[in-house]
Design a protein around this motif. Structure first.
Motif, PDB file in Angstrom:
ATOM      1  N   CYS A  35    -103.533  43.235  75.729  1.00 32.17           N
ATOM      2  CA  CYS A  35    -102.652  42.324  76.467  1.00 32.17           C
ATOM      3  C   CYS A  35    -103.490  41.445  77.402  1.00 32.17           C
ATOM      4  O   CYS A  35    -103.222  40.254  77.559  1.00 32.17           O
ATOM      5  CB  CYS A  35    -101.615  43.136  77.256  1.00 32.17           C
ATOM      6  SG  CYS A  35    -100.465  42.110  78.165  1.00 32.17           S
ATOM      7  N   SER A  36    -104.527  42.034  77.998  1.00 34.56           N
ATOM      8  CA  SER A  36    -105.377  41.219  78.890  1.00 34.56           C
ATOM      9  C   SER A  36    -106.100  40.140  78.089  1.00 34.56           C
ATOM     10  O   SER A  36    -106.286  39.018  78.571  1.00 34.56           O
ATOM     11  CB  SER A  36    -106.370  42.098  79.650  1.00 34.56           C
ATOM     12  OG  SER A  36    -107.462  42.476  78.832  1.00 34.56           O
ATOM     13  N   THR A  44     -96.320  46.602  84.426  1.00 36.94           N
ATOM     14  CA  THR A  44     -95.814  47.925  84.039  1.00 36.94           C
ATOM     15  C   THR A  44     -94.295  47.974  83.906  1.00 36.94           C
ATOM     16  O   THR A  44     -93.736  49.026  83.594  1.00 36.94           O
ATOM     17  CB  THR A  44     -96.251  48.984  85.072  1.00 36.94           C
ATOM     18  OG1 THR A  44     -95.857  48.516  86.361  1.00 36.94           O
ATOM     19  CG2 THR A  44     -97.742  49.211  85.039  1.00 36.94           C
ATOM     20  N   GLN A  82     -93.481  46.583  78.991  1.00 39.84           N
ATOM     21  CA  GLN A  82     -94.781  46.569  79.676  1.00 39.84           C
ATOM     22  C   GLN A  82     -95.913  46.296  78.677  1.00 39.84           C
ATOM     23  O   GLN A  82     -95.919  46.815  77.570  1.00 39.84           O
ATOM     24  CB  GLN A  82     -95.026  47.892  80.394  1.00 39.84           C
ATOM     25  CG  GLN A  82     -94.988  49.111  79.473  1.00 39.84           C
ATOM     26  CD  GLN A  82     -95.403  50.389  80.183  1.00 39.84           C
ATOM     27  OE1 GLN A  82     -96.123  50.329  81.170  1.00 39.84           O
ATOM     28  NE2 GLN A  82     -94.949  51.534  79.688  1.00 39.84           N
ATOM     29  N   TYR A  83     -96.826  45.475  79.079  1.00 37.04           N
ATOM     30  CA  TYR A  83     -98.036  45.126  78.314  1.00 37.04           C
ATOM     31  C   TYR A  83     -97.737  44.585  76.908  1.00 37.04           C
ATOM     32  O   TYR A  83     -98.587  44.657  76.018  1.00 37.04           O
ATOM     33  CB  TYR A  83     -99.001  46.321  78.237  1.00 37.04           C
ATOM     34  CG  TYR A  83     -99.485  46.726  79.601  1.00 37.04           C
ATOM     35  CD1 TYR A  83    -100.355  45.903  80.318  1.00 37.04           C
ATOM     36  CD2 TYR A  83     -99.052  47.905  80.198  1.00 37.04           C
ATOM     37  CE1 TYR A  83    -100.767  46.242  81.596  1.00 37.04           C
ATOM     38  CE2 TYR A  83     -99.461  48.254  81.476  1.00 37.04           C
ATOM     39  CZ  TYR A  83    -100.329  47.415  82.166  1.00 37.04           C
ATOM     40  OH  TYR A  83    -100.732  47.754  83.434  1.00 37.04           O
ATOM     41  N   PRO A 126     -98.829  51.879  76.159  1.00 33.32           N
ATOM     42  CA  PRO A 126     -99.968  51.037  76.558  1.00 33.32           C
ATOM     43  C   PRO A 126    -101.334  51.667  76.328  1.00 33.32           C
ATOM     44  O   PRO A 126    -102.332  50.948  76.239  1.00 33.32           O
ATOM     45  CB  PRO A 126     -99.757  50.794  78.051  1.00 33.32           C
ATOM     46  CG  PRO A 126     -98.422  51.297  78.386  1.00 33.32           C
ATOM     47  CD  PRO A 126     -97.921  52.154  77.270  1.00 33.32           C
ATOM     48  N   SER A 132     -95.652  45.720  70.918  1.00 35.40           N
ATOM     49  CA  SER A 132     -95.446  46.551  72.107  1.00 35.40           C
ATOM     50  C   SER A 132     -95.573  48.009  71.711  1.00 35.40           C
ATOM     51  O   SER A 132     -95.611  48.347  70.527  1.00 35.40           O
ATOM     52  CB  SER A 132     -94.064  46.285  72.717  1.00 35.40           C
ATOM     53  OG  SER A 132     -93.061  46.743  71.843  1.00 35.40           O
ATOM     54  N   ASP A 191    -111.656  50.284  80.500  1.00 39.65           N
ATOM     55  CA  ASP A 191    -110.399  50.229  81.244  1.00 39.65           C
ATOM     56  C   ASP A 191    -110.682  49.706  82.649  1.00 39.65           C
ATOM     57  O   ASP A 191    -111.823  49.364  82.981  1.00 39.65           O
ATOM     58  CB  ASP A 191    -109.684  51.587  81.216  1.00 39.65           C
ATOM     59  CG  ASP A 191    -110.420  52.663  82.016  1.00 39.65           C
ATOM     60  OD1 ASP A 191    -111.294  52.306  82.843  1.00 39.65           O
ATOM     61  OD2 ASP A 191    -110.129  53.849  81.800  1.00 39.65           O
ATOM     62  N   PRO A 222    -109.861  44.856  81.614  1.00 39.49           N
ATOM     63  CA  PRO A 222    -108.625  44.067  81.491  1.00 39.49           C
ATOM     64  C   PRO A 222    -108.340  43.169  82.706  1.00 39.49           C
ATOM     65  O   PRO A 222    -108.045  41.979  82.554  1.00 39.49           O
ATOM     66  CB  PRO A 222    -107.541  45.140  81.316  1.00 39.49           C
ATOM     67  CG  PRO A 222    -108.263  46.296  80.687  1.00 39.49           C
ATOM     68  CD  PRO A 222    -109.652  46.275  81.264  1.00 39.49           C
ATOM     69  N   ILE A 236    -103.199  47.762  76.832  1.00 39.94           N
ATOM     70  CA  ILE A 236    -103.549  47.186  78.135  1.00 39.94           C
ATOM     71  C   ILE A 236    -104.699  46.192  77.944  1.00 39.94           C
ATOM     72  O   ILE A 236    -104.653  45.047  78.409  1.00 39.94           O
ATOM     73  CB  ILE A 236    -103.921  48.284  79.153  1.00 39.94           C
ATOM     74  CG1 ILE A 236    -102.726  49.207  79.385  1.00 39.94           C
ATOM     75  CG2 ILE A 236    -104.388  47.669  80.465  1.00 39.94           C
ATOM     76  CD1 ILE A 236    -102.995  50.379  80.312  1.00 39.94           C
ATOM     77  N   TYR A 275     -98.400  41.277  81.389  1.00 35.93           N
ATOM     78  CA  TYR A 275     -99.463  42.158  81.873  1.00 35.93           C
ATOM     79  C   TYR A 275     -98.942  42.891  83.121  1.00 35.93           C
ATOM     80  O   TYR A 275     -99.377  42.669  84.248  1.00 35.93           O
ATOM     81  CB  TYR A 275    -100.724  41.343  82.186  1.00 35.93           C
ATOM     82  CG  TYR A 275    -101.926  42.209  82.512  1.00 35.93           C
ATOM     83  CD1 TYR A 275    -102.576  42.928  81.520  1.00 35.93           C
ATOM     84  CD2 TYR A 275    -102.391  42.329  83.825  1.00 35.93           C
ATOM     85  CE1 TYR A 275    -103.661  43.731  81.804  1.00 35.93           C
ATOM     86  CE2 TYR A 275    -103.486  43.136  84.125  1.00 35.93           C
ATOM     87  CZ  TYR A 275    -104.104  43.834  83.110  1.00 35.93           C
ATOM     88  OH  TYR A 275    -105.179  44.650  83.404  1.00 35.93           O
TER      89      TYR A 275
END
Ligand code: AHR
Length: 611
Positions: A443-444, A543, A601-602, A569, A566, A428, A399, A440, A541
């Protein structure tokens, strides 16, 4: 974060930006999108293990017979021995790809049989304990002289979530006067997309089409290249009646029946109304073998024959062949990619010459087709690329690595069009492999895609890869979506929903955005349609929850809504356990005062502003 979107000017965005990449990997073709759901139906792999897909019913025994071929392509058939008493109900079952899908709807089924029999044959979908869901009775009159084909439609009124359902054929042994019957090429299709024979599963294509992509890159990927030259994807082995297709050992460890062949790909894109990005074999296999110079000429001719088959009228040799298979009208091909990842596996040094040879031949015959080189690596490309050529780049990353590439294309030459033909977050941030996408990673990807869309004047197309897996039969994960043999198992990963959010919500012009904050952790891109709908894509991206206010000074809108993806994550969607899907809520505000949204978040989101 406050964003101000300009209504003036902007760059034209590629209308094709978001599309699909497909190759037969993870049983995504056979066992996946292709409609035929019986495994090893032609015994093409030629190993004893192919019998594992079958089970005897009643007091009979099964064996693979090479003495009674169906055709020169389907050389093995199933010998079903009559029990010594010559009585009772006997037959065989096929267990499908880890189960036969039993989904309410109308199936079609067929098989070939050789051996003396006169009477009824029952074809059923059944549970592994023998409970029959639905049966059709076929009157069979067969002889020991030749194979005869029989078929029927099979209405199915029940959907089953079991993973071990079977398709089975049973008959009265007393009516089979030889010591055995031979069965060949059994087939079973649930409803196919647009009702095509030998077509694609309608449910799978519809799930794919929900994304809203614009093109399909096919047939690979590594599966185009072949592990060896002999096992490359050879178009001319994948056409015509399925009983004339020998299949081939794909690069992803299993045999491809090639029932999903050249015409089926072309119907796929035609029926979905999307563009073809067809890859052609470029003289290089994954074991490093290359063919260059005069030795490549026959393969170049083969590409021209393939194109004549697709594009030629019926006065041409291969156009006439296509017509003989029922397709008189030529198809359309807008994009051809020469090879796949030719920078890798020993392909780089010879790619410039191979590319040039193939490019010259295609371009001379079909100057309107856009040609794509399969790498951006200048060390492998001709020193000067012909005008109009695009280049393909692939990324499988962590990510954080995707997020670092957010501005990759900002300063790229505006004369050098890019195709991101494969990308996915595959591990990851510690490097541990991800089995199935979580927020995560997704989202990246969204951050990276925002970078693509911001530059979609030169980033012409992008496709996540791989596309599809049959759960438990996969060689490569994560994939965009998956299925197993249970009803209702089609499962979009979190990345599937990111692709859908992005592909289904895009304007034709990228609009300038000014902001009170730098990019990170929030990323954005704004676009507008000619009709005045604005789409503001957002990714957080980070927390912590972020508040984002979007203004469009000088505009006014009748409605504003936020489509938000959402959730936890590190949670993934799995069959029958899908918890992360987009939700849509309306947002209050105005273009001048702004619309304020909260991004957990994310989260990945699109704010849609309509007149
Ligand atoms: O998508 C899986 C594989 O990744 C493709 O076949 C190949 O092009 C890439 O290396």
């Amino acid at each position: 974060v406050t964003l101000s979107v300009s209504t003036a000017g902007g760059n034209a965005s590629s209308p094709l930006l978001y599309g699909y990449m497909f190759e037969d990997i993870n049983y995504s073709g056979d066992g996946g999108i292709h409609g035929q759901v019986l495994k090893d139906n032609g015994f093409q792999a030629g190993t004893a293990a192919t019998l594992n897909a079958y089970a005897a019913v009643g007091g009979t025994t099964l064996s693979i017979d090479t003495a009674n071929p169906l055709t020169t392509a389907i050389t093995r058939t199933l010998k079903v021995a009559n029990p010594s008493a010559n009585s009772g109900t006997v037959g065989f079952a096929n267990k499908g790809y880890n189960g036969v899908p039993v989904i309410a709807g109308t199936y079609t089924t067929s098989f070939w049989v050789k051996g003396t029999y006169s009477g009824n044959v029952a074809v059923s979908l059944a549970a592994s304990n023998g409970t029959i869901y639905n049966t059709v009775t076929i009157k069979v009159q067969s002889t020991s002289k030749q194979f005869t084909e029989f078929g029927a439609t099979l209405p199915v009124t029940y959907s089953s979530t079991a993973l071990d359902n079977v398709w089975q054929v049973t008959y009265d042994a007393a009516l089979a006067t030889d010591s055995s019957l031979n069965f060949a090429l059994p087939q079973l299709f649930p409803a196919t997309f647009k009702g095509r024979s030998n077509g694609l599963r309608a449910d799978v294509v519809n799930f794919l089409g929900d994304i809203g992509g614009t093109f399909l890159r096919w047939p690979g990927g590594n599966n185009l290249e072949g592990n060896t030259i002999a096992t490359r994807w050879a178009w001319n082995e994948t056409i015509g009646p399925v009983q004339n297709r020998p299949g081939h050992l794909g690069t992803w460890t299993y045999y491809n029946t090639d029932a999903l062949g050249l015409l089926e790909y072309l119907y796929w894109t035609q029926d979905m109304g999307i563009k073809n990005v067809m890859a052609v074999w470029a003289g290089h296999a994954l074991n490093g073998d290359v063919v260059t110079g005069a030795a490549l000429d026959p393969y170049v001719d083969d590409i021209l024959n393939e194109l004549e088959f697709i594009l030629g009228d019926t006065s041409t040799q291969y156009g006439a062949l296509r017509a003989s298979y029922g397709q008189v009208e030529p198809f359309t091909i807008d994009f051809i990619e020469i090879g796949n990842e030719e920078n890798l596996a020993g392909g780089c040094a010879s790619y410039a010459s191979r590319f040039t040879q193939i490019y010259n031949a295609i371009h001379a015959a079909y100057p309107d087709i856009t040609i794509i080189a399969s790498t951006t690596d200048t060390a492998c490309l001709p020193s000067t690329l012909p005008a109009g050529v695009w280049t393909d780049i692939h990324y499988y990353l962590q990510p954080n690595q995707f997020v670092k590439l957010f501005n990759e294309w900002d300063n790229w030459s505006r004369d050098w069009p890019i195709f991101v033909g494969e990308y996915a977050s595959t591990s990851d941030n510690s490097g541990a492999k991800t089995y199935w996408s979580d927020l995560i990673g997704s989202c990246s990807e969204a951050v990276y895609m925002i970078g693509l869309e911001r530059n979609s004047d030169i980033v012409k197309m992008a496709s996540f890869a791989p596309l599809l897996e049959h759960f438990d039969l996969a060689q490569w994960s994560p994939d965009l979506f998956g299925l197993d043999s249970s009803a209702g198992s089609l499962t979009g990963s979190t990345s599937y929903y990111v692709q859908k959010l992005f592909a289904s919500n895009k304007g034709s012009t990228i609009k300038a955005v000014t902001s009170d904050s730098a990019f990170g952790p929030v990323y954005w891109v704004a676009s507008a349609t000619d009709a005045g709908t604005y789409y503001v894509k957002l990714a957080n991206y980070g927390t912590t929850t972020q508040s984002v206010t979007v203004k469009v000074p000088g505009a006014s809108f009748g409605s504003a809504s936020l489509i938000l993806l959402s959730g936890n994550p590190t949670t993934s969607n799995y069959p029958h356990s899908v918890s992360i899907t987009p939700t849509t809520t309306s947002v209050s505000g105005s273009a001048s005062a702004g619309y304020t949204v909260s991004l957990p978040q994310y989260a990945v989101a699109v704010l849609v502003l309509k007149k």
